[in-house]
Design an enzyme around this catalytic site. Sequence first.
Site, mmCIF file in Angstrom:
data_model
loop_
_atom_site.group_PDB
_atom_site.id
_atom_site.type_symbol
_atom_site.label_atom_id
_atom_site.label_comp_id
_atom_site.label_asym_id
_atom_site.label_seq_id
_atom_site.Cartn_x
_atom_site.Cartn_y
_atom_site.Cartn_z
ATOM 1 N N GLU A 9 0.797 -1.222 0.000
ATOM 2 C CA GLU A 9 0.000 0.000 0.000
ATOM 3 C C GLU A 9 0.836 1.282 0.000
ATOM 4 O O GLU A 9 0.471 2.264 -0.621
ATOM 5 C CB GLU A 9 -0.942 0.013 1.208
ATOM 6 C CG GLU A 9 -2.044 -1.018 1.132
ATOM 7 C CD GLU A 9 -2.997 -0.913 2.303
ATOM 8 O OE1 GLU A 9 -3.201 0.203 2.799
ATOM 9 O OE2 GLU A 9 -3.527 -1.951 2.731
ATOM 10 N N ASP A 82 -2.581 -4.549 3.395
ATOM 11 C CA ASP A 82 -2.793 -4.818 4.819
ATOM 12 C C ASP A 82 -3.826 -5.921 5.048
ATOM 13 O O ASP A 82 -4.731 -6.131 4.235
ATOM 14 C CB ASP A 82 -3.242 -3.547 5.548
ATOM 15 C CG ASP A 82 -2.122 -2.523 5.657
ATOM 16 O OD1 ASP A 82 -0.950 -2.915 5.476
ATOM 17 O OD2 ASP A 82 -2.422 -1.346 5.920
ATOM 18 N N TYR A 286 1.724 -4.744 13.044
ATOM 19 C CA TYR A 286 0.585 -4.009 12.512
ATOM 20 C C TYR A 286 -0.251 -3.419 13.643
ATOM 21 O O TYR A 286 -0.589 -4.102 14.605
ATOM 22 C CB TYR A 286 -0.272 -4.938 11.657
ATOM 23 C CG TYR A 286 -1.312 -4.226 10.847
ATOM 24 C CD1 TYR A 286 -0.941 -3.187 9.985
ATOM 25 C CD2 TYR A 286 -2.648 -4.562 10.915
ATOM 26 C CE1 TYR A 286 -1.882 -2.516 9.228
ATOM 27 C CE2 TYR A 286 -3.600 -3.909 10.165
ATOM 28 C CZ TYR A 286 -3.211 -2.882 9.328
ATOM 29 O OH TYR A 286 -4.151 -2.205 8.574
#
Length: 353
Positions: A9, A82, A286
């Site tokens: 991303e 993600d 994350y």
Amino acid sequence: MSKNLIIVESPAKAKTIQKFIGKDFTVISSKGHVRDLPQKDLGIDISKNFEPKYIVLDDKKALISDIKKKAEEAEVIWLATDDDREGEAISWHLMEVTKMDPAKVKRIVFHEITKNAIEAALANPRELDVNLVDAQQARRGLDRLVGFELSPVLWRKVKPQLSAGRVQSVAVKLIVEREHEIEKFNSTSSYKVEGLFYPERDVKIELTGELNKKFNKQENAVAFLEACKNADFKIDAIEKSPGKKSPAPPFTTSTLQQEAARKLGFSVSKTMVVAQQLYEAGYITYMRTDSVNLSAFALSAAKDVISELYGPEYSQEPHLSAVAQGVQPRGFLRLSAYRFLQQLVRPQEHFPA
């Protein structure tokens, strides 16, 4: 052109991954979403089962052409966005808009940007999760249906520039209801008495005690204090009992935001921006998660280090509570090496009460 194309991303994440991955891989970035609903129209055909009408974002048209060209040249395309609803939707949009060959596409996810995590993800690809994509589309559609229809009403009836939303409108209603409850509440006052006690005049030891009852009137509390002016007090008994204190679990998204606000004065948006930068640089896992799980690799590595430096008796695996009922774990979060090691060094510390 490398035979393997990895699409993530963010440019920062692509740069970090490219540093430690082989020369047979090229890592590029979609720079977030590439398609969305049009800004000036509803963008949802209600008569056709709420079918969304997506358009390529103006600032992504050149990027899409570049991604499409590289995808056609690659033998394998690894979609590495993600591991959440938005990330799954971005991968789906990329496949749709560039017309990728599904036979060449593999979906991979990882929760930390390390060599081991990337290699593990490449060894365990999966299919695109259509359920997550549908969940994101439903969420985006509801945002548009509520906001696009109700916001103009607020502009006309209340004030320009106000906005309505799927979440914020409900939250405002809850706040208003709570404020009404506060206004209706009849408050009462009570007075507690605390004392400072010094065992000896010349010894700098200060003990604090609190009376085991409260007074409804201030004059009663004052009268009690006046009666105690010349009284002598003594310690009747000292009781000791064992206690234990467990280290805090790893941060979830909400606990990270709470601690950052309490200790650093950060807003939620600033906390998430900083966490995103740390994640993309490979320093934390994350940061959007409801889980307190730690990876087996991280636990094993920390256990080896602690055993070598301090002895095996200090290396005990933490017993972390499960995630709250009704939430979906999406990985784990480690804010710093200190906080992570805290889980394994003396997980239960005994001390006198």
